[in-house]
Motif scaffolding. Sequence first.
Motif, short mmCIF file in Angstrom:
data_model
loop_
_atom_site.label_atom_id
_atom_site.label_comp_id
_atom_site.label_asym_id
_atom_site.label_seq_id
_atom_site.Cartn_x
_atom_site.Cartn_y
_atom_site.Cartn_z
N TYR A 117 -33.02 34.21 77.86
CA TYR A 117 -33.00 35.18 76.77
C TYR A 117 -32.75 36.61 77.22
CZ TYR A 117 -34.93 31.28 74.10
OH TYR A 117 -35.13 30.08 73.49
N ASP A 225 -33.78 35.97 70.19
CA ASP A 225 -32.55 36.60 69.72
C ASP A 225 -32.15 37.81 70.55
OD1 ASP A 225 -31.83 34.97 67.47
OD2 ASP A 225 -33.59 35.76 66.44
N SER A 345 -23.35 42.04 80.18
CA SER A 345 -23.10 41.56 78.82
C SER A 345 -23.61 42.55 77.79
CB SER A 345 -23.77 40.20 78.62
OG SER A 345 -23.56 39.74 77.30
N VAL A 347 -24.89 41.61 75.00
CA VAL A 347 -26.02 40.98 74.31
C VAL A 347 -27.01 40.48 75.36
CG1 VAL A 347 -24.59 40.32 72.36
CG2 VAL A 347 -24.90 38.71 74.25
N SER A 349 -29.51 37.65 74.70
CA SER A 349 -29.87 36.24 74.61
C SER A 349 -28.67 35.33 74.87
CB SER A 349 -30.45 35.93 73.23
OG SER A 349 -30.71 34.55 73.08
N ARG A 351 -28.14 32.79 73.30
CA ARG A 351 -27.69 32.32 72.00
C ARG A 351 -26.36 32.97 71.60
NH1 ARG A 351 -33.01 32.29 68.01
NH2 ARG A 351 -34.14 30.58 69.03
N TYR A 352 -26.16 34.20 72.04
CA TYR A 352 -25.00 34.96 71.58
C TYR A 352 -24.02 35.29 72.70
CZ TYR A 352 -28.38 35.38 67.85
OH TYR A 352 -29.29 35.08 66.88
N LYS A 353 -24.30 34.81 73.91
CA LYS A 353 -23.35 34.98 75.00
C LYS A 353 -22.24 33.94 74.90
CE LYS A 353 -26.37 37.23 78.39
NZ LYS A 353 -26.93 37.19 79.76
N THR A 410 -18.50 37.48 73.14
CA THR A 410 -19.86 37.20 72.68
C THR A 410 -19.89 37.05 71.16
OG1 THR A 410 -20.39 39.56 72.54
CG2 THR A 410 -20.89 38.44 74.61
N LYS A 411 -20.94 36.41 70.66
CA LYS A 411 -21.13 36.26 69.22
C LYS A 411 -21.83 37.49 68.66
CE LYS A 411 -21.64 31.23 69.62
NZ LYS A 411 -22.55 30.07 69.38
N PRO A 412 -21.64 37.79 67.38
CA PRO A 412 -22.34 38.92 66.77
C PRO A 412 -23.84 38.65 66.69
CG PRO A 412 -21.11 37.68 65.12
CD PRO A 412 -20.69 37.14 66.45
N VAL A 413 -24.62 39.65 67.01
CA VAL A 413 -26.08 39.54 66.99
C VAL A 413 -26.58 39.95 65.61
CG1 VAL A 413 -28.24 40.31 68.06
CG2 VAL A 413 -26.17 40.04 69.44
#
Length: 419
Positions: A117, A225, A345, A347, A349, A351-353, A410-413
């Motif tokens: 995380y 998150d 990175s 971000v 977590s 989860r969003y990498k 990366t994904k949007p947080v």
Amino acid sequence: MGNPNKAKAPRGLMRWVDDRLPATQFFQDHLSHYYAPRNFNFWYFFGSLALLVLVNQIITGIWLTMSFNPSAEGAFDSIEYIMRDVEWGWLIRYMHTTGASAFFVVIYLHMFRGLLYGSYKAPRELVWIFGMAIYLLLMAEAFMGYLLPWGQMSYWGAQVIISLFSAIPGIGPDLAQWIRGDYLISGITLNRFFALHVVALPIVILALVVLHIIALHEVGSNNPDGIDIKQKKDEAGNPRDGIPFHPYYTVKDLVGVAVFLFVFCVVVFYFPEGGGYFIETPNFEPANPLQTPDHIAPVWYFTPFYAILRAITFSIFGLEAKFLGVMCMGAAIAILFVLPWLDRSRVRSMRYKGWISKLMLALFAASFVTLGVLGVLPSTGARTLLAQVCTAIYFAYFLLMPIYTRLETTKPVPERVTG
């Protein structure tokens, strides 16, 4: 009607204490008024479990020192005395030996959660560094305690590890002799390791644990998150996505403690030797400097780094393989301290990498476990080759991190925590 003075007495006592010691303020700052993210999951049990095992090690260690004889002539016999003649001595000793392994189990899982995380990223760099310092001192504490039973594996394992320092050019032999306090491991070594294991290192570890918790509560806990909950506050100034640590997480942690103690007790009462991994079979024989065990290996929680040491079988630029192995083993631990500055990175977590970070973390975890298994087994050509591959993956995870974390998508947080 009841006597109102009975209700006033406790408040009056606490007011008297608070005027001299900020006990209530401390309780509020670190428990009742400390807001933690409301989406903590399974991975957040291991911090409190580590504290629980630390208390177990301190208490059982104090009781063991009452009957332990820190001398080459009496150490092994005193362990037998504790196991056979001291009332409940066998239980206290097994709680301590099982606790040592349990400590590293929860610490490794606690560290993995940090990697999962991004708990090492800003503003929690100092929290991570304090944690790594605790981990390093725990390894030293465990190594010194490992010698104390004065069994065959304790003696020869310590002999091998200390002799590694002699590979350092120039100062190596003198450094190894200084650590032993003698030309070979002897009662002098045992006595100084006992002093460090029982007095010096626990004091420093406890101080670092306090600093670790204070630093954590200053910047706030991370969450799955990787969102800073302090940025969204209600009218009262409390985080909208947070809940008071007490009573909510103290009660929740009790569930984890109950499950952990159940498993811990099963091991203590039914599998205290851990199949030869918690207490090795050769350690039931007194140390014999004239007889080497068939296979010398450190206790399981050191084996990943021991496998890295053995994986280096070649010389480079005139540097001997043994010295390079020691350098790689030390670098494998030292590189953990600079992790916050390697991850570029956007971000925190996993989860969003991107998929590269997820793949690299999976490869890293698999290589670490594989190195741990290889460190227990005797060396062969195939095992050495596999250890070299896993060592390369281990270091690639860190050394390539500035590249793949900066370049991957990366994904949007989300703005608020989920779950």
